[in-house]
Design an enzyme around this catalytic site. Structure first.
Site, PDB file in Angstrom:
ATOM      1  CB  CYS A   1      -6.060   1.629   6.690  1.00  0.00           C
ATOM      2  SG  CYS A   1      -5.201   1.761   5.343  1.00  0.00           S
TER       3      CYS A   1
ATOM      4  CG  HIS B   1       3.959  -7.054  10.931  1.00  0.00           C
ATOM      5  ND1 HIS B   1       2.792  -6.785  11.375  1.00  0.00           N
ATOM      6  CD2 HIS B   1       5.151  -6.902  11.765  1.00  0.00           C
ATOM      7  CE1 HIS B   1       3.233  -6.339  12.854  1.00  0.00           C
ATOM      8  NE2 HIS B   1       4.409  -6.609  12.915  1.00  0.00           N
TER       9      HIS B   1
ATOM     10  CB  CYS C   1      -0.756   0.196   1.057  1.00  0.00           C
ATOM     11  SG  CYS C   1       0.093   0.211   2.792  1.00  0.00           S
TER      12      CYS C   1
ATOM     13  CD  GLU D   1      -2.251   0.502  13.576  1.00  0.00           C
ATOM     14  OE1 GLU D   1      -3.493   1.160  13.670  1.00  0.00           O
ATOM     15  OE2 GLU D   1      -1.927  -0.192  12.529  1.00  0.00           O
TER      16      GLU D   1
ATOM     17  CB  SER E   1       3.579  -5.711   4.839  1.00  0.00           C
ATOM     18  OG  SER E   1       2.958  -4.872   5.704  1.00  0.00           O
TER      19      SER E   1
ATOM     20  CB  SER F   1      -2.898  -6.977  11.659  1.00  0.00           C
ATOM     21  OG  SER F   1      -4.347  -7.189  11.960  1.00  0.00           O
ATOM     22  CG  ASN F   2      -2.491  -6.184   5.884  1.00  0.00           C
ATOM     23  OD1 ASN F   2      -2.759  -6.465   4.765  1.00  0.00           O
ATOM     24  ND2 ASN F   2      -1.231  -5.994   6.545  1.00  0.00           N
TER      25      ASN F   2
END
Length: 400
Positions: A288, A96, A66, A187, A379, A318-319
């Site tokens: 986000c 990550h 991103c 975060e 990431s 996490s994403n």
């Protein structure tokens, strides 16, 4: 403490850097060779699909790096370019992704060591350069580095900063921040450092528990035990849930964040009446864009007749984990891997099932014609995705 005043003071200092150092061209060339992929560009131009032999790969229409991640990595590369001889540290993984973090280590960017769960900043000296990662850093860490006289390079994603701004607004009105996230995620650790009063909830089920407590009361000690390590010092659920504001870890599942917000909004309406909602509840959109786009694209690809899904990204991302979760909920065989080396010989794959340890799956690629869905977390570089796709093609070819 007045966190807003501290951040303002820090940002005005000569040792603080939040923009690049003018080495964009050199860094762009390095990043292109390290992370970009001509194959992935070809797939994008071919309606996100490619076929070789009896394997069709269908990519999600939004995946990979991103803007915030690319910005953070580019700033880290620029930092080494600008400070070629200085000691450079980073407070956490920049993002990550194992390959990206390894590249930084190869550039002699050191990671702050962790002893017994705590970072050891004693290794950092005055004049050293310290990078704050895309997830941000806690107020306490920033204070420590500032007091040491370090040069601080802040790559915090603007979407994370937006969450911090919402926390400041909660604090200004003496609201408790209800944060949808993982209490030990970098975060969220940074986010709660900006709050006076906070409670971190992991999912909708925990939000329902909080909602029921607000409406009906409950066992005070049970509440504190249930959310142990996830609330501010001195937190009292009987007093501190009367006025609440909603925030989130930016990489959480968008739909769940929205559901939690609506649940707690309706809870406060039921408790205090619609005319008093603004006195007891505050909410801002801190989801986000990139996280949302990748989750929306996942919905699209999961509607196709896939034989299996491969989700590529760091195991602590996490994403990426939430993309895997979406695939599992759809009932599609799904494999979360972090690199192509997880695809082993003899039709085996080493993958991480949701919430479990790594395991090896035998005969993971079915015989005959197959349609494989692929996505990657925010990431994950395109080059890593290319390597996975080439490995799938190679392994399927060996079946013949």
């Amino acid at each position: 403490m007045d966190t807003k005043a501290f951040i303002r003071s820090l940002q005005e200092s000569e040792t603080y850097h939040r923009k690049g150092f003018g080495h964009q061209e050199e860094v762009a060339n390095v990043m292109h060779s390290a992370y970009q992929s001509s194959l992935i560009q070809e797939i994008r131009e071919n309606n996100y699909s490619i076929k070789r032999g009896n394997v069709t790969i269908q990519m999600a229409q939004s995946f990979g790096f991103c803007w915030g991640v690319e910005r953070a990595v580019a700033m880290a590369y620029e930092t080494r370019e600008h400070f070629p001889t200085e000691n450079i540290w980073i407070t956490n993984e920049i993002i990550h992704n194992p390959s990206v973090n390894q590249h930084l280590k190869d550039m002699k960017v050191e990671f702050i060591p962790v002893e017994n769960g705590n970072k050891d900043f004693s290794v950092v000296n005055s004049g050293d350069v310290v990078i704050l990662p895309a997830f941000g850093a806690s107020i306490q860490e920033m204070q420590t580095l500032n007091e040491k006289g370090c040069k601080i390079v802040d790559t915090t994603c603007p979407w994370v900063s937006k969450v911090w701004n919402s926390i400041e607004k909660h604090k200004k009105r003496d609201y408790t921040s209800i944060i949808h996230g993982k209490y030990n995620h970098e975060e969220t650790v940074a986010t709660i450092s900006f709050a006076d009063k906070y409670l971190v909830i992991l999912n909708y089920k925990e939000a329902e528990y909080v909602s029921n407590y607000i409406l009906n009361g409950g066992d005070h000690q049970e509440f504190l035990a249930k959310f142990s390590r996830a609330y501010s010092e001195g937190f009292d659920p009987d007093q501190d849930l009367k006025q609440i504001g909603i925030a989130n870890q930016t990489t959480m599942l968008k739909s769940e964040t929205e559901q939690i917000g609506k649940l707690l909004e309706h809870t406060m309406i039921k408790k205090y009446g619609p005319d008093q909602l603004n006195t007891h509840f505050q909410s801002f959109n801190t989801i986000c864009d990139a996280t949302q786009e990748r989750q929306d694209a996942m919905i699209g690809i999961l509607d196709q007749p896939l034989d299996l899904m491969v989700v590529i990204g760091g195991f602590n991302s996490s994403n990426t984990t939430h993309l895997q979760e979406m695939s599992i909920e759809k009932g599609i065989p799904s494999y979360h891997i972090d690199c192509s080396q997880r695809i082993l010989n003899d039709n085996r794959i080493e993958h991480k099932p949701l919430g479990q340890s790594l395991e090896i799956q035998e005969n993971w690629l079915p015989q005959g014609e197959i349609l494989v869905g692929i996505t990657s977390g925010a990431s994950t570089p395109d080059k890593v995705v290319e390597e996975v796709i080439e490995r799938i093609f190679s392994q399927k070819l060996s079946q013949v």
